[in-house]
Scaffold this motif. Structure first.
Motif, PDB file in Angstrom:
ATOM      1  N   LEU A 163      -6.626   7.166  -7.092  1.00  0.00           N
ATOM      2  CA  LEU A 163      -6.672   6.255  -5.967  1.00  0.00           C
ATOM      3  C   LEU A 163      -6.215   7.023  -4.737  1.00  0.00           C
ATOM      4  CD1 LEU A 163      -5.162   2.958  -7.386  1.00  0.00           C
ATOM      5  CD2 LEU A 163      -7.412   3.967  -7.731  1.00  0.00           C
ATOM      6  N   ASP A 164      -6.726   6.617  -3.600  1.00  0.00           N
ATOM      7  CA  ASP A 164      -6.371   7.315  -2.384  1.00  0.00           C
ATOM      8  C   ASP A 164      -4.972   6.913  -1.946  1.00  0.00           C
ATOM      9  OD1 ASP A 164      -7.285   9.278  -0.839  1.00  0.00           O
ATOM     10  OD2 ASP A 164      -8.956   8.128   0.008  1.00  0.00           O
ATOM     11  N   VAL A 165      -4.195   7.880  -1.518  1.00  0.00           N
ATOM     12  CA  VAL A 165      -2.875   7.586  -0.962  1.00  0.00           C
ATOM     13  C   VAL A 165      -2.899   8.044   0.497  1.00  0.00           C
ATOM     14  CG1 VAL A 165      -0.414   8.011  -1.111  1.00  0.00           C
ATOM     15  CG2 VAL A 165      -1.796   7.919  -3.200  1.00  0.00           C
ATOM     16  N   VAL A 166      -2.630   7.133   1.396  1.00  0.00           N
ATOM     17  CA  VAL A 166      -2.656   7.467   2.819  1.00  0.00           C
ATOM     18  C   VAL A 166      -1.277   7.186   3.386  1.00  0.00           C
ATOM     19  CG1 VAL A 166      -3.632   6.881   5.073  1.00  0.00           C
ATOM     20  CG2 VAL A 166      -5.095   6.884   3.038  1.00  0.00           C
ATOM     21  N   GLU A 167      -0.719   8.173   4.080  1.00  0.00           N
ATOM     22  CA  GLU A 167       0.564   7.940   4.757  1.00  0.00           C
ATOM     23  C   GLU A 167       0.258   7.654   6.221  1.00  0.00           C
ATOM     24  OE1 GLU A 167       3.261  11.100   4.009  1.00  0.00           O
ATOM     25  OE2 GLU A 167       3.250  10.775   1.847  1.00  0.00           O
ATOM     26  N   GLN A 175      -5.469  -1.900  12.911  1.00  0.00           N
ATOM     27  CA  GLN A 175      -5.124  -3.256  13.298  1.00  0.00           C
ATOM     28  C   GLN A 175      -4.574  -4.087  12.136  1.00  0.00           C
ATOM     29  OE1 GLN A 175      -5.444  -4.101  16.526  1.00  0.00           O
ATOM     30  NE2 GLN A 175      -4.402  -6.041  16.101  1.00  0.00           N
ATOM     31  N   TRP A 176      -5.288  -4.061  11.040  1.00  0.00           N
ATOM     32  CA  TRP A 176      -4.915  -4.960   9.945  1.00  0.00           C
ATOM     33  C   TRP A 176      -3.588  -4.596   9.316  1.00  0.00           C
ATOM     34  CZ3 TRP A 176      -4.412  -3.644   4.730  1.00  0.00           C
ATOM     35  CH2 TRP A 176      -4.831  -2.340   4.383  1.00  0.00           C
ATOM     36  N   ASP A 188      -4.957  -1.542  -0.383  1.00  0.00           N
ATOM     37  CA  ASP A 188      -6.247  -2.037   0.095  1.00  0.00           C
ATOM     38  C   ASP A 188      -7.284  -1.807  -1.001  1.00  0.00           C
ATOM     39  OD1 ASP A 188      -8.671  -2.508   1.265  1.00  0.00           O
ATOM     40  OD2 ASP A 188      -8.567  -0.814   2.671  1.00  0.00           O
ATOM     41  N   SER A 190     -10.446  -3.021  -0.959  1.00  0.00           N
ATOM     42  CA  SER A 190     -11.774  -3.457  -0.545  1.00  0.00           C
ATOM     43  C   SER A 190     -12.794  -2.332  -0.524  1.00  0.00           C
ATOM     44  CB  SER A 190     -11.686  -4.075   0.850  1.00  0.00           C
ATOM     45  OG  SER A 190     -11.289  -3.077   1.769  1.00  0.00           O
ATOM     46  N   VAL A 196      -3.835   3.244  -1.289  1.00  0.00           N
ATOM     47  CA  VAL A 196      -2.442   2.856  -1.117  1.00  0.00           C
ATOM     48  C   VAL A 196      -1.995   3.393   0.237  1.00  0.00           C
ATOM     49  CG1 VAL A 196      -0.108   3.010  -2.020  1.00  0.00           C
ATOM     50  CG2 VAL A 196      -2.064   3.009  -3.583  1.00  0.00           C
ATOM     51  N   ILE A 198       0.977   4.098   2.623  1.00  0.00           N
ATOM     52  CA  ILE A 198       2.438   4.194   2.642  1.00  0.00           C
ATOM     53  C   ILE A 198       2.881   4.212   4.099  1.00  0.00           C
ATOM     54  CG2 ILE A 198       4.403   5.667   2.063  1.00  0.00           C
ATOM     55  CD1 ILE A 198       2.961   6.397  -0.482  1.00  0.00           C
ATOM     56  N   LEU A 228       5.947   0.712  -7.092  1.00  0.00           N
ATOM     57  CA  LEU A 228       4.733   0.828  -6.285  1.00  0.00           C
ATOM     58  C   LEU A 228       3.490   0.702  -7.171  1.00  0.00           C
ATOM     59  CD1 LEU A 228       4.306   3.542  -3.542  1.00  0.00           C
ATOM     60  CD2 LEU A 228       2.420   2.937  -5.019  1.00  0.00           C
ATOM     61  N   VAL A 232       0.282  -1.806  -7.260  1.00  0.00           N
ATOM     62  CA  VAL A 232      -1.100  -1.320  -7.188  1.00  0.00           C
ATOM     63  C   VAL A 232      -1.934  -1.908  -8.313  1.00  0.00           C
ATOM     64  CG1 VAL A 232      -2.561   0.721  -7.420  1.00  0.00           C
ATOM     65  CG2 VAL A 232      -0.520   0.807  -5.981  1.00  0.00           C
ATOM     66  N   TRP A 233      -1.417  -1.816  -9.545  1.00  0.00           N
ATOM     67  CA  TRP A 233      -2.234  -2.252 -10.684  1.00  0.00           C
ATOM     68  C   TRP A 233      -2.410  -3.769 -10.682  1.00  0.00           C
ATOM     69  CZ3 TRP A 233      -5.064   1.443 -11.807  1.00  0.00           C
ATOM     70  CH2 TRP A 233      -4.592   2.760 -11.859  1.00  0.00           C
TER      71      TRP A 233
END
Lengths: 330, 701, 300
Positions: A163-167, A175-176, A188, A190, A196, A198, A228, A232-233
């Motif tokens: 899964l992607d992890v974005v800080e 915005q969201w 997220d 979608s 994920v 962070i 965390l 996620v799961w």
């Protein structure tokens, strides 16, 4: 169980990629290292090349077909072995017929070209044996069971996806996310793959999650990661179960993307002792039925907790705390 | 020796009088007498006639270092028992080996490789299995004077030793089943059994001294040492006949030097004790008692009758193993003691020989570029002179396809720096710092050659190994490469060190010598040895460890998947967030739902699918009420459900409202169903049918 | 009625699913409210091909307005056949780009929410107030208002020829079912299906559904790719067509536009499938067709 109104070919049909060459503008030909495609994982990852100007790629493929397909007394004529590459997201389907190679009709070889503009993420590739049976042309008499994957996004030929992890700082971020600025992370689900996020505005979280410090720090870190992952799961399970395609008789189908994988992994803990197909039907019926599915929530939570290895992280922490206390007492 | 005394000795040994000789060469007895007393010497043309009469060649007459042996009978000479009554229970070396043609193939072929004569050409080795029966077997027995041997065999078979039982089994196989298997090993372009019958030399090493090693090449991997004992071990009669064509003349001759050797335990025959061995040959006139036999120069006819004819005058040796067997190939489950051989045993031995040759000598059999292979090997099988499995060259590409491909690409010069196609061979060099020898000289950095290619399913042995060898191209070890990432394509690697690394490799001879010193007699590794410590230094062996780790690193560089570029989030977290591939074991359910076991489906005349389905019911699963569902397979999307026009219980169940009720306690049940054609989205002929049991828990009573 | 956005930037953009969600209000879905355009445009991301002519917003907006004007007195469904090829030719996307849901989210919410409401506002039952399904704004490609038109045009055009697209869009059932099944990813199959519509072999929505279901089921045992091979895929004409967007005039309103000069599907392959599909359709039950309702079955 399945039945067909014609003779099918028993035995294993397998596919192998033996070379991949990137083609670019001005007829650039860039053969990829064999490490760009894994026969073990059955994945081709053109991203390994680190060049971004390629337009299409040519794969050299080799299929192995049971010998009896070409036996003189077989019920099959006009035998053809074709490789099909398809990606649902782009409605793209490419077919290439292979030519018989050496080894008495068992090996079939050929090329398959993939245009980059036709694909977005992962294309799957399978081999099919087609023949005329009892006067009916074009019957599929056998197919490979495990697809190859051409992964246009990955930089390594691996089947598992992370899964992607974005800080990102939530306060000034997309915005969201701004509405969530006081929480440490948000999932997220979608997109093509869940992400994920962070929150770097939540001071210390990304350092804690990514760090390596004292034994106490590490215990907290592992516990935090477990927490965390539970989030996620839980989130991905709900997303996956919430968007199912349903058969005419009401049976839900397993999604073909990561959602299907997640369901297959977690359903046995949600509905134990049942085949996953049954379990999926059960959960779907409860979710959409009148009685509601509140009684299933603890089971979903249980599955997510297990998937996130919470018991292991927690017991390690408790044992660790014990020994720290003993050390302090001594 | 002067001509006179020599001639007198030959006449005496062959029982020929001066008059007899004179008559044969058409001269007077006085002339012969004059030669013997040294009063005269024969003219050149007369010498030719004398040679003919004595059955010898001109060389022998001129050198007179050997006897002609003309006229003496070829027969068995058993070594008498020791005067002190000591007993030997057979040749220790011969019986140290279990009869195993794979071991035989390895040892005997290695001997042939070591004895290679013209180093620009391969040594050719041919294995021939020959099963004799009936007339052909009887003739062969006559030829080897079987009747003289039989009392010795019977005495030996009486003994309750392993050897005795083996001989007994061999005898019963021959007598009761009327068959005898000969296994012949020929080599060509090899030295042959040169040298004197007793003194140092190859002949003596093989025929007389079972524990000696006589090698021509100092870098040899095998030997005529312990390895040769496998020849006798493979014979359940302890009997091997030999025919050698010599690369250097002995007694002025080269072709058809024959001898046989028998190894039996101590035994008593006709009240006389006999020690172990016996030889088949001509009596030695020089021996103190006449009971020692030496090799003889046989004529073509008797060689043929002994099944020892060689195909050409090219030097080399033929070993004929009489009563060959292969304990290792006996079918498991049969009584090992019984040593039962079936009719397929020859076929199995043939197959195993071919396998073993391919597996052990793939590198020696591989050539390329300007370099011919070191070895060519073939196997064939005959039955009473008729070929049953034709001669076939052992092709290393069959048993070791990927490693052979790697070596061949190196020899052909077609290796690549990086692999872009599965069939390619990548090459890299790896340093081996050869230390200077303790007594003299400096070392230097040798560059070993590392070859990597994709593994093949037909490879013998596991993938992801580095096979290491030096100049003799024998595998020293095949080591596993640690630290490979998930998803690495299976490969085989070959590490060529020393002379194997090619003519251009620096310090190849020094590296070769260094590794030879590091190789123990078992030839199965390189490491600390006494020799290495003495010749180099106590720490020299560490260079080998460095070579191995460098080689492993080079392999990883060539095959490893590229590392993913670093993304956000710790590695620890990312690993926990992988989708797919996670396998968690959970207990199998008890009393699970019934499952479909058999499905028999056909299309009836009305175009409906008619199915008969058998279900399996787990213990306690008879309370389920599954509903059979028929669907059609589709390319994508939901499967259309077909309605049943008829659903009938056949066995152990009843159908109530479309669901099945099982008879209590039943473990299997059967139903029959016919689909409603009007609900078919497409004619049945164009469809694939899927039948399922829908067993929701809600449907459980 | 929902109106044209009060703010339209120069360039098309991407709108993530999560960001789109907040604008799918009841007011919008029932056609009573507008989308807050300025706020929405703050949450977008630029297109990867932002610098190219085909990223311009105006031509797309103009096209949509023309569609609404031209079919103002007609049933809105009639606009599909007109808009699908022209939208396809105006956007000049690759499939890779078109598979990005964010692009379609933006088109529906940022460029033409008024069109989506006009086209898809429908009452579920007589009592309930009319509503647009949220998936017409944001949803899978086969239901999203613009994605479905683009994909219909992409899968049913015969190289540069958009005529089959027009035929296909004339039947809403075709448009709804065909995009859901993978069999239509094979061009000769798609074109043969259209051919049967042109011939009148299949007319009603039920007949179309029956035909597609029969093809989908038979494709589980028959490889139509082998029976009726398509021309090899070649990406160059598409690339040239996309590059030509820089100098291309506006999409023609009266004539059909011209698509990328890809090789047409082999005529013989289409013919083979037309005959074959006609045969399997004759044997397939159609809801409402007498032979199916009688339930007698039997060989046809």
């Amino acid at each position: 169980m399945r039945a067909y109104p014609y003779r099918r070919l028993p035995g294993v049909v397998s596919l192998r990629v033996t070379a991949v060459e990137l083609r670019g503008p001005d007829d650039i030909r860039d053969p990829l290292d064999t490490s760009a495609f894994s026969a073990v994982e059955q994945v081709v990852a053109p991203g390994v090349s680190e060049r971004d100007d390629w337009e299409w790629l040519r794969m050299t493929v080799e299929a192995t077909v049971p010998g009896r397909a070409t036996a003189p007394d077989s019920p099959w004529t006009d035998l053809a072995v074709v490789v099909v590459l398809s990606e649902g997201a782009t409605n793209t389907r490419i077919t290439t017929a292979l030519a018989p190679g050496a080894e008495g009709g068992r090996q079939w070889v050929g090329h398959l070209d993939l245009w980059r503009a036709d694909h977005r993420d992962r294309a799957s590739m399978s081999v099919h044996v087609v023949a005329t049976v009892d006067g009916v042309a074009g019957r599929e008499i056998a197919a490979s069971t495990k697809d190859w994957i051409v992964d246009l996004k990955s930089e390594a030929p691996l089947r598992d996806r992370e899964l992607d992890v974005v800080e990102v700082g939530f306060r000034e971020g997309p915005q969201w996310l701004r509405g969530f600025h006081e929480v440490p992370w948000v999932v997220d689900t979608s997109g093509d793959l869940p992400v994920v996020h962070i929150n770097t505005d939540f001071e210390g979280v990304s350092d804690l999650v990514g760090g390596n410090g004292t034994s106490v720090d590490n215990m907290v870190r592992d516990l935090l990661i477990a927490q965390l992952c539970t989030d996620v799961w839980t989130a991905v399970f709900h997303t996956a179960i919430g968007d199912l395609e349903i058969e005419d008789d009401g049976t839900p189908l397993f999604p073909r993307d990561w959602r299907g994988e997640v369901l297959r992994e977690m359903l046995p803990d949600v509905v134990p002792d049942r085949p996953v197909e049954d379990a999926l039907g059960e959960v779907h019926r409860r979710r959409t039925g009148t009685s509601g599915w509140t009684d299933l929530q603890p089971r979903i939570h249980y599955a997510a907790t297990r998937r996130a290895d919470v018991p292991k992280a927690l017991s390690t922490t408790i044992r660790g705390l014990d020994s720290i206390h003993r050390g302090a007492d001594a | 020796m002067d001509f006179g005394p020599w001639l007198a000795r030959q006449l005496k040994q062959s029982g020929m009088s001066q008059a007899d000789l004179a008559q044969r060469i058409g001269l007077t007895r006085a002339a012969v007498s004059a030669w013997i007393t040294g009063r005269a010497t024969p003219r050149e043309e007369t010498i030719n006639k004398i040679a003919e009469a004595l059955g010898t060649d001109l060389g022998t007459i001129h050198t007179r270092t050997a006897d002609t042996l003309a006229g003496l009978p070829v027969s068995w000479y058993h070594r008498p028992g020791h005067a002190d009554g000591g007993r030997e229970f057979g040749n220790a070396a011969a019986f140290a080996f279990e009869a195993d043609v794979e071991v035989l193939a390895r040892e005997a072929t290695q001997n042939s490789l070591d004895e290679r004569l013209d180093l620009s050409q391969p040594v050719r080795v041919r294995y021939t299995l020959h099963e004799l029966s009936g007339e052909a077997l009887a003739r062969f027995r006559d030829e080897i004077r079987w009747d003289d041997l039989l009392p010795h065999y019977e005495a030996a078979a009486q003994q309750d030793q392993k050897v005795g039982r083996m001989i007994a089994a061999g005898l019963s196989d021959m007598y009761e089943r009327d068959r005898l298997v000969l296994l012949r090993i020929d080599d060509y372009n090899a030295s042959g059994l040169t040298g004197d019958d007793y003194e140092t030399g190859r002949f003596a090493a093989v025929v007389r001294r079972q524990l000696d090693s006589q090698k021509s090449v100092s870098g040899a991997g095998g030997s005529y040492g312990l390895g040769k004992a496998t020849l006798w071990a493979t014979s359940r009669l302890g009997l091997v006949l030999m025919n050698s064509t010599l690369s250097e003349p002995h007694e002025g001759r080269t072709e058809r030097r024959l001898i046989g050797r028998l190894d039996l335990p101590w035994r008593k025959v006709e009240d006389r004790p006999w020690a172990g061995p016996a030889w088949f040959g001509r009596p030695d006139p020089d021996a103190e008692n006449g009971d020692v036999a030496r090799s003889w120069w046989a004529d073509e006819e008797s060689t043929e009758r002994l099944h020892l004819t060689r195909e050409s005058a090219e030097p080399g040796t033929s070993f004929l193993i009489v009563g060959a067997h292969d304990v290792a190939s006996l079918v498991e489950g049969t009584d090992g003691d019984a040593d039962v051989e079936d009719d397929d045993s020859v076929h199995r031995m043939h197959h195993r020989l071919k396998e073993a040759l391919g597996r052990n000598f793939w590198a020696a059999m591989t050539g390329g570029g300007k370099q011919r292979p070191l070895l060519e090997a073939s196997v064939r099988t005959l039955r009473n002179g008729v070929e049953v499995i034709p001669e076939a060259r052992v092709d290393p590409r069959e048993t070791q396809p990927s490693r052979t491909r790697a070596l061949q690409a190196f020899l052909d010069g077609t290796t690549v720096d990086r692999m872009t196609d599965s069939g390619q061979v990548a090459m890299a060099t790896v340093p081996l710092v050869v230390p200077g020898r303790a007594d003299r000289g400096n070392g230097g950095e040798h560059r070993a050659v590392l070859l990597v290619t994709e593994a093949d399913d037909r490879d013998h042995g596991k993938p992801n190994r580095v096979t290491t060898m030096r100049g003799n191209r024998m595998t020293v070890k095949a080591g596993w490469v640690p630290g490979l990432p998930v998803g690495t394509n299976p490969f085989q690697a070959v590490l060529l060190v020393g002379r194997a690394a090619g003519d251009d490799a620096p310090f190849a001879d020094e590296a070769e010598a260094f590794l030879r010193a590091a190789e123990p007699p078992e030839h199965d590794r390189w490491g600390q040895t006494e020799e290495l410590r003495m010749l180099y230094s106590p720490s020299a062996y560490r260079r080998i460890g460095a070579l191995t780790s460098q080689a492993n690193k080079a392999v990883r560089d060539l095959v490893a998947l590229p590392k993913k570029s670093r993304k956000a989030g710790s590695e620890r977290l990312r690993k926990r967030l992988a989708v797919g591939g996670r396998k968690t074991s959970r207990p199998t359910p008890v009393a699970g739902p019934p499952t479909l076991e058999e499905l028999d489906a056909r299309i009836d005349d009305s175009g409906a699918w008619c199915v008969t389905a058998e279900m399996k019911i787990p213990v306690g699963g008879d309370s389920w009420r599954p509903a059979p569902v028929a669907k059609l397979d589709v390319r994508s999307g939901p499967r259309p459900v077909l309605a049943w026009s008829e659903l009938v219980a056949v066995h152990n169940c009843e159908i109530v409202d479309g669901a099945i009720r099982f008879a209590p306690g039943s473990r299997t049940a059967t139903f029959r169903g016919t689909t409603d054609v009007s609900t078919h989205p497409v004619r049945a002929q164009f469809s694939g049918l899927v039948v399922e049991l829908r067993a929701d828990k809600g449907a459980q009573a | 009625m929902t109106d044209k956005p009060n703010f339209l930037p120069e360039r098309l953009a991407l709108l993530a699913d999560l960001n789109a969600a907040q604008y799918l209000t009841d007011g919008l879905l029932s056609g009573k409210e507008d989308v807050p355009a300025i706020a929405l445009n703050k949450t977008t991301e630029p297109l990867p091909h932002d610098g190219e002519s085909r990223a311009e917003l105006d031509p797309v907006r103009a096209l949509v307005e023309d569609a609404m004007y031209q079919f103002r007195d007609d049933r809105p469904t009639a606009a599909d056949g007109w808009l699908a090829p022209r939208l396809h030719a105006a956007l000049r996307l690759t499939r890779r780009e078109a598979a990005d849901r964010r692009f379609w989210n933006y088109l529906a919410l940022g460029v033409a929410p008024d069109y989506v409401v006009w086209r898809h506002l429908a009452a579920k039952s007589e009592d309930a107030p009319p509503k647009v399904a949220a998936r017409r704004f944001r949803g899978p490609a086969y239901t999203q208002a613009f994605a479905r038109l683009w994909w219909a045009a992409e899968l049913f055009r015969d190289g540069p020829d958009y005529r089959p697209v027009v035929t296909m869009c004339a039947n809403q059932d075709m448009l709804n079912t065909a995009l859901r099944v993978d069999v239509m990813d094979h061009r000769p199959t798609a074109l043969a299906t259209v051919r049967l519509m042109e011939r009148g072999t299949v007319r009603t929505g039920r007949e179309v559904n029956a035909l597609v279901a029969a093809i989908n089921a038979s494709a589980a045992t028959l490889m139509y790719d082998v029976v009726a091979p398509d021309a090899a895929r070649d990406g160059k004409p598409l690339r040239e067509w996309i590059e030509a967007a820089e100098s291309a005039p506006a999409v023609p309103r009266r004539d059909l536009p011209v698509g990328p000069y890809e090789e047409k599907a082999p005529e013989q392959s289409v013919d083979v499938l037309v005959d074959h599909f006609a045969e399997i359709f004759a044997g397939a039950p159609v809801r409402g067709r007498p032979d199916a309702d009688e339930g007698t079955g039997g060989e046809v």
